[in-house]
Design an enzyme around this catalytic site. Sequence first.
Site, short mmCIF file in Angstrom:
data_model
loop_
_atom_site.label_atom_id
_atom_site.label_comp_id
_atom_site.label_asym_id
_atom_site.label_seq_id
_atom_site.Cartn_x
_atom_site.Cartn_y
_atom_site.Cartn_z
N ASP A 67 1.90 -6.21 10.88
CA ASP A 67 3.00 -6.06 9.93
C ASP A 67 4.06 -7.10 10.27
O ASP A 67 3.84 -8.00 11.10
CB ASP A 67 3.56 -4.63 9.97
CG ASP A 67 4.22 -4.31 11.30
OD1 ASP A 67 4.13 -5.13 12.26
OD2 ASP A 67 4.86 -3.24 11.40
N LYS B 159 -4.59 -4.21 6.20
CA LYS B 159 -3.63 -3.68 7.17
C LYS B 159 -3.72 -2.16 7.26
O LYS B 159 -3.71 -1.59 8.36
CB LYS B 159 -2.20 -4.09 6.78
CG LYS B 159 -1.15 -3.72 7.84
CD LYS B 159 0.20 -4.33 7.53
CE LYS B 159 0.90 -3.59 6.43
NZ LYS B 159 2.31 -4.03 6.24
#
Length: 211
Positions: free
Chosen positions: A138, A120
Site C-alpha cells: 500500500d 493487493k
Amino acid sequence: MNKQKRTEIFTRLRDQNPNPTTELNYSSSFELLIAVILSAQATDVGVNKATDKLYPVANTPQAILDLGLDGLKSYVKTIGLYNAKAENIIKTCAMLLELHNGEVPDNREALEALPGVGRKTANVVLNTAFGQPAMAVDTHIFRVSNRTGIAPGKNVLEVEKRLLRLVPKEFLVDAHHWLILHGRYVCKARKPQCGSCIIEDLCEFKKKTSD
C-alpha cells in the site's frame, strides 16, 4: 542496502512487535476479506466502525446475501465508494457459495477472480488469514521501502517483488505488517519521526528529521 542491514532492521521491528497483525477487526477469513474490500481508499478505523455493526448481524456469505444490496448498503454507507463496494461484496458472496462452498479460497487466482478483489486485497488475505509470505504494498509500504532503501522500486509491483526477494525468509510472513505500521505511525508521509525511529541509524533516507 545490504542483507546485514535488512536483517537488523527486521530484527528490531520484530523485537518491538513480535506478533504484528492487521488493525482491521475480524474473526474469520471471510470477515477479513470483506473488511479488506471495504478498506480500499478508506481508513481501518472507518471500516471497523461499519463492520462492528455489520458482523453481529451478517458475517457469512449467505447472511450478507440475505441482507440484500440495500440492506448491506445501510451498514457500509459511511465508507467511501460504498455503492460499488456493496455491489462487489454481494457478487463475491454469491461466487463464494457457488464455487467454494462458502469458504474463502487460499490461492491467488481464485481470490483475484472475486469481484472487488485485486492483487493487493488478495495479498492481504493470503498473508493475514492463511499465513502465506505475500506483500500487500500500500502507500505506507511503498513509501517505507523506497525511503529507507529496504526495497526501492518505481511502482507497487516492483516493490512487492523486491521485498519478496530481499526480505530475509525468517521475517517474510510478518514483514508486511511491520512495514505498514512503521509507515503509519513513525515513517509518516509528510513528517517522518526520524528522531524516535528504532531503525534511524540503518535507514538510508537522506533527509532525516530531528523529530
